[in-house]
Design a protein around this motif. Sequence first.
Motif, PDB file in Angstrom:
ATOM      1  N   GLU A   1      60.488 -36.034  18.469  1.00  0.00           N
ATOM      2  CA  GLU A   1      59.367 -35.158  18.126  1.00  0.00           C
ATOM      3  C   GLU A   1      59.859 -33.952  17.336  1.00  0.00           C
ATOM      4  O   GLU A   1      59.252 -33.568  16.336  1.00  0.00           O
ATOM      5  N   GLU A   2      60.954 -33.349  17.789  1.00  0.00           N
ATOM      6  CA  GLU A   2      61.512 -32.185  17.092  1.00  0.00           C
ATOM      7  C   GLU A   2      61.973 -32.568  15.693  1.00  0.00           C
ATOM      8  O   GLU A   2      61.790 -31.810  14.744  1.00  0.00           O
ATOM      9  N   LEU A   3      62.560 -33.760  15.558  1.00  0.00           N
ATOM     10  CA  LEU A   3      62.985 -34.235  14.247  1.00  0.00           C
ATOM     11  C   LEU A   3      61.777 -34.423  13.337  1.00  0.00           C
ATOM     12  O   LEU A   3      61.819 -34.056  12.156  1.00  0.00           O
ATOM     13  N   GLY A   4      60.692 -34.960  13.870  1.00  0.00           N
ATOM     14  CA  GLY A   4      59.463 -35.111  13.084  1.00  0.00           C
ATOM     15  C   GLY A   4      58.923 -33.766  12.630  1.00  0.00           C
ATOM     16  O   GLY A   4      58.525 -33.604  11.466  1.00  0.00           O
ATOM     17  N   ARG A   5      58.909 -32.793  13.556  1.00  0.00           N
ATOM     18  CA  ARG A   5      58.436 -31.454  13.183  1.00  0.00           C
ATOM     19  C   ARG A   5      59.357 -30.832  12.134  1.00  0.00           C
ATOM     20  O   ARG A   5      58.894 -30.213  11.168  1.00  0.00           O
ATOM     21  N   ALA A   6      60.668 -30.992  12.314  1.00  0.00           N
ATOM     22  CA  ALA A   6      61.614 -30.415  11.351  1.00  0.00           C
ATOM     23  C   ALA A   6      61.466 -31.077   9.985  1.00  0.00           C
ATOM     24  O   ALA A   6      61.526 -30.400   8.952  1.00  0.00           O
ATOM     25  N   THR A   7      61.228 -32.392   9.966  1.00  0.00           N
ATOM     26  CA  THR A   7      61.028 -33.094   8.693  1.00  0.00           C
ATOM     27  C   THR A   7      59.764 -32.601   8.009  1.00  0.00           C
ATOM     28  O   THR A   7      59.761 -32.343   6.799  1.00  0.00           O
ATOM     29  N   ALA A   8      58.686 -32.450   8.782  1.00  0.00           N
ATOM     30  CA  ALA A   8      57.434 -31.948   8.210  1.00  0.00           C
ATOM     31  C   ALA A   8      57.620 -30.526   7.686  1.00  0.00           C
ATOM     32  O   ALA A   8      57.146 -30.183   6.590  1.00  0.00           O
ATOM     33  N   GLU A   9      58.335 -29.705   8.446  1.00  0.00           N
ATOM     34  CA  GLU A   9      58.586 -28.329   8.003  1.00  0.00           C
ATOM     35  C   GLU A   9      59.456 -28.320   6.749  1.00  0.00           C
ATOM     36  O   GLU A   9      59.221 -27.524   5.830  1.00  0.00           O
ATOM     37  N   ARG A  10      60.437 -29.216   6.694  1.00  0.00           N
ATOM     38  CA  ARG A  10      61.292 -29.289   5.502  1.00  0.00           C
ATOM     39  C   ARG A  10      60.468 -29.679   4.284  1.00  0.00           C
ATOM     40  O   ARG A  10      60.630 -29.100   3.203  1.00  0.00           O
ATOM     41  N   HIS A  11      59.547 -30.647   4.469  1.00  0.00           N
ATOM     42  CA  HIS A  11      58.689 -31.045   3.341  1.00  0.00           C
ATOM     43  C   HIS A  11      57.790 -29.891   2.895  1.00  0.00           C
ATOM     44  O   HIS A  11      57.631 -29.648   1.689  1.00  0.00           O
ATOM     45  N   SER A  12      57.227 -29.175   3.880  1.00  0.00           N
ATOM     46  CA  SER A  12      56.368 -28.049   3.507  1.00  0.00           C
ATOM     47  C   SER A  12      57.184 -26.954   2.824  1.00  0.00           C
ATOM     48  O   SER A  12      56.714 -26.325   1.866  1.00  0.00           O
ATOM     49  N   LEU A  13      58.420 -26.721   3.284  1.00  0.00           N
ATOM     50  CA  LEU A  13      59.279 -25.723   2.630  1.00  0.00           C
ATOM     51  C   LEU A  13      59.666 -26.162   1.222  1.00  0.00           C
ATOM     52  O   LEU A  13      59.743 -25.330   0.301  1.00  0.00           O
ATOM     53  N   ALA A  14      59.887 -27.461   1.040  1.00  0.00           N
ATOM     54  CA  ALA A  14      60.203 -27.956  -0.304  1.00  0.00           C
ATOM     55  C   ALA A  14      59.011 -27.754  -1.237  1.00  0.00           C
ATOM     56  O   ALA A  14      59.173 -27.336  -2.396  1.00  0.00           O
ATOM     57  N   GLU A  15      57.794 -28.030  -0.728  1.00  0.00           N
ATOM     58  CA  GLU A  15      56.596 -27.798  -1.544  1.00  0.00           C
ATOM     59  C   GLU A  15      56.432 -26.316  -1.851  1.00  0.00           C
ATOM     60  O   GLU A  15      56.108 -25.936  -2.984  1.00  0.00           O
ATOM     61  N   HIS A  16      56.643 -25.475  -0.846  1.00  0.00           N
ATOM     62  CA  HIS A  16      56.529 -24.030  -1.055  1.00  0.00           C
ATOM     63  C   HIS A  16      57.573 -23.550  -2.060  1.00  0.00           C
ATOM     64  O   HIS A  16      57.273 -22.711  -2.924  1.00  0.00           O
ATOM     65  N   ASN A  17      58.784 -24.092  -1.970  1.00  0.00           N
ATOM     66  CA  ASN A  17      59.833 -23.732  -2.924  1.00  0.00           C
ATOM     67  C   ASN A  17      59.434 -24.145  -4.338  1.00  0.00           C
ATOM     68  O   ASN A  17      59.659 -23.390  -5.293  1.00  0.00           O
ATOM     69  N   ALA A  18      58.845 -25.342  -4.471  1.00  0.00           N
ATOM     70  CA  ALA A  18      58.394 -25.785  -5.793  1.00  0.00           C
ATOM     71  C   ALA A  18      57.319 -24.848  -6.329  1.00  0.00           C
ATOM     72  O   ALA A  18      57.325 -24.500  -7.528  1.00  0.00           O
ATOM     73  N   GLN A  19      56.397 -24.419  -5.456  1.00  0.00           N
ATOM     74  CA  GLN A  19      55.371 -23.460  -5.876  1.00  0.00           C
ATOM     75  C   GLN A  19      55.998 -22.139  -6.304  1.00  0.00           C
ATOM     76  O   GLN A  19      55.594 -21.539  -7.314  1.00  0.00           O
ATOM     77  N   LEU A  20      56.992 -21.689  -5.551  1.00  0.00           N
ATOM     78  CA  LEU A  20      57.664 -20.431  -5.896  1.00  0.00           C
ATOM     79  C   LEU A  20      58.408 -20.541  -7.225  1.00  0.00           C
ATOM     80  O   LEU A  20      58.408 -19.600  -8.031  1.00  0.00           O
ATOM     81  N   VAL A  21      59.038 -21.693  -7.464  1.00  0.00           N
ATOM     82  CA  VAL A  21      59.733 -21.893  -8.739  1.00  0.00           C
ATOM     83  C   VAL A  21      58.725 -21.865  -9.877  1.00  0.00           C
ATOM     84  O   VAL A  21      58.969 -21.249 -10.929  1.00  0.00           O
TER      85      VAL A  21
END
Length: 150
Positions: free
Chosen positions: A79-99
């Motif tokens: 479950e924690e791995l799933g949450r971390a993966t989802a958070e990583r994907h959201s952070l990657a999207e946020h990083n793309a938006q910031l770029v």
Amino acid sequence: MRYLFIAVWMGGLWVGCATPQVRSQALVSVEVERWQVRYQEERARVEELAMRLAQAESALEVATQERAESAQLNRLLEEELGRATAERHSLAEHNAQLVTRQRELTALQEELEDVWYQAALSRAKRRSQPQQGAPAPSTPPQPPAADATP
């Protein structure tokens, strides 16, 4: 006949008393003692086996409990791995938006620098030209306000 009967009876009694008696109690008691010793040995062995069985059952319960805890921890980790993966994907999207926003801001900054440069050039040209007629206003022209919406 009566005397004969009494004589035979007395003779049988005399023969019965005269026969040696065989004592088998000693053999029986030895056999009983031997069986008692075997019984005690078997009982001790059974008690030892019962103790070992109890220890094995205890170890089995501990192993079962550890296995259950391990399964629960694996579930929690998944479950924690799933949450971390989802958070990583959201952070990657946020990083793309910031770029993307950083590129937009860089483009706006370049446009603003161009406007300031053009304004500075026009001011420099006006100051370097001879003044004809009326004096020019002392306030420099303001650059157009760029609408920078993030």
